[in-house]
Design a protein around this motif. Sequence first.
Motif, PDB file in Angstrom:
ATOM      1  N   ASN A   1      11.567  -3.414  -7.196  1.00 50.69           N
ATOM      2  CA  ASN A   1      12.851  -3.296  -7.906  1.00 50.69           C
ATOM      3  C   ASN A   1      13.735  -4.497  -7.610  1.00 50.69           C
ATOM      4  O   ASN A   1      14.406  -5.012  -8.503  1.00 50.69           O
ATOM      5  CB  ASN A   1      13.583  -2.019  -7.467  1.00 50.69           C
ATOM      6  CG  ASN A   1      13.119  -0.803  -8.244  1.00 50.69           C
ATOM      7  OD1 ASN A   1      12.479  -0.925  -9.283  1.00 50.69           O
ATOM      8  ND2 ASN A   1      13.451   0.368  -7.739  1.00 50.69           N
TER       9      ASN A   1
ATOM     10  N   LYS B   1      15.594  -0.374 -17.642  1.00 53.29           N
ATOM     11  CA  LYS B   1      14.770  -1.550 -17.957  1.00 53.29           C
ATOM     12  C   LYS B   1      14.011  -1.311 -19.248  1.00 53.29           C
ATOM     13  O   LYS B   1      13.656  -0.167 -19.549  1.00 53.29           O
ATOM     14  CB  LYS B   1      13.747  -1.791 -16.833  1.00 53.29           C
ATOM     15  CG  LYS B   1      14.390  -2.168 -15.541  1.00 53.29           C
ATOM     16  CD  LYS B   1      13.365  -2.209 -14.418  1.00 53.29           C
ATOM     17  CE  LYS B   1      14.093  -2.291 -13.103  1.00 53.29           C
ATOM     18  NZ  LYS B   1      13.212  -2.066 -11.965  1.00 53.29           N
TER      19      LYS B   1
ATOM     20  N   GLY C   1      10.177   5.181  -9.910  1.00 50.70           N
ATOM     21  CA  GLY C   1      10.106   4.549  -8.587  1.00 50.70           C
ATOM     22  C   GLY C   1      11.095   5.123  -7.581  1.00 50.70           C
ATOM     23  O   GLY C   1      10.705   5.547  -6.492  1.00 50.70           O
TER      24      GLY C   1
ATOM     25  N   GLU D   1      12.566  -7.367  -9.556  1.00 53.04           N
ATOM     26  CA  GLU D   1      12.866  -7.203 -10.989  1.00 53.04           C
ATOM     27  C   GLU D   1      14.359  -7.384 -11.280  1.00 53.04           C
ATOM     28  O   GLU D   1      14.743  -7.667 -12.407  1.00 53.04           O
ATOM     29  CB  GLU D   1      12.395  -5.818 -11.466  1.00 53.04           C
ATOM     30  CG  GLU D   1      10.875  -5.747 -11.619  1.00 53.04           C
ATOM     31  CD  GLU D   1      10.319  -4.325 -11.703  1.00 53.04           C
ATOM     32  OE1 GLU D   1       9.090  -4.184 -11.676  1.00 53.04           O
ATOM     33  OE2 GLU D   1      11.121  -3.366 -11.767  1.00 53.04           O
TER      34      GLU D   1
HETATM   35 MG   LIG Z   1      11.092   0.596 -10.161  1.00 51.71          MG
END
Ligand SMILES: [Mg+2]
Length: 243
Positions: free
Chosen positions: A154, A203, A210, A157
Amino acid sequence: MMQNIDINKMNRLMEENEDARQIINQLLENHHTTISTIAHEIRNPLTLVSSALQMIQYQHPETKDFSHWKQTMEDITFIQQLLDELSTFNNGNTLRYSVFSIEHLLKNIAISFAISLDEKESDIEFTSSIPANLGKFTGDKIKLEEVVLNLLRNAAEAIEQKGTILLTAAHKKDILTIQVKDSGCGIPEEHMESIFEPFKTYKKEGTGLGLSLSKRIIEAHGGSISVSSKNGQGAVFTITLPQ
Ligand SMILES: [Mg+2]
Ligand SMILES: Nc1ncnc2c1ncn2[C@@H]1O[C@H](COP(=O)(O)OP(=O)(O)O)[C@@H](O)[C@H]1O
């Protein structure tokens, strides 16, 4: 999806009444089996479709130039990832205990994460500070690894191009603390509450599993997970675990 308040009611019913405890446990078990069976039944034909498409691409390389081909392959990978995360989520609070060194676990995770950044030729600067005095931990090693990797992924990202990620750990008074700090986009105030909910993603290609999975795993260990962030100024995720 059950809210905390429902879970509290359910726990109270289970404590008060032995019949209710047995029936609820049975229903929860059936619920887990149903999700596992569905995930399994979808994964099998999906693997066949994926293999067939790869075979077609191998035998007819020109297919790569077809419009929508790349998107179709990516969509299939996404569904496979979603099914994997759904299975792990479903088993999130069934722990397989072992005794292991937290220092070794975190160092191995740091190495594999650093390798994955290198492979992507990423501009992210990743550092970790893992002291040698973290001692032995009793818990589910594979699931904890999954949690830390989720937080690191994460963090990566959240960083558009250049940025930093820091993984730290400390052990104080029977409490183990693990932190993942990044210099990414940060989390807007209005998203703070919802990001730990299953399937909540902001996203384009996210699954939203997650953090909810991570929370489940950490709480099953008797710990907690929290976040602090200012929009645009990165985020810090903190895990605390009784040791
Ligand atoms: Mg994630
Ligand atoms: N380090 C982070 N920085 C900024 N936003 C984050 C970070 N970690 C999680 N988030 C936010 O929380 C949401 C939920 O995360 P997660 O449950 O891992 O699902 P996913 O990554 O598939 O979107 C993300 O869509 C993102 O908006």
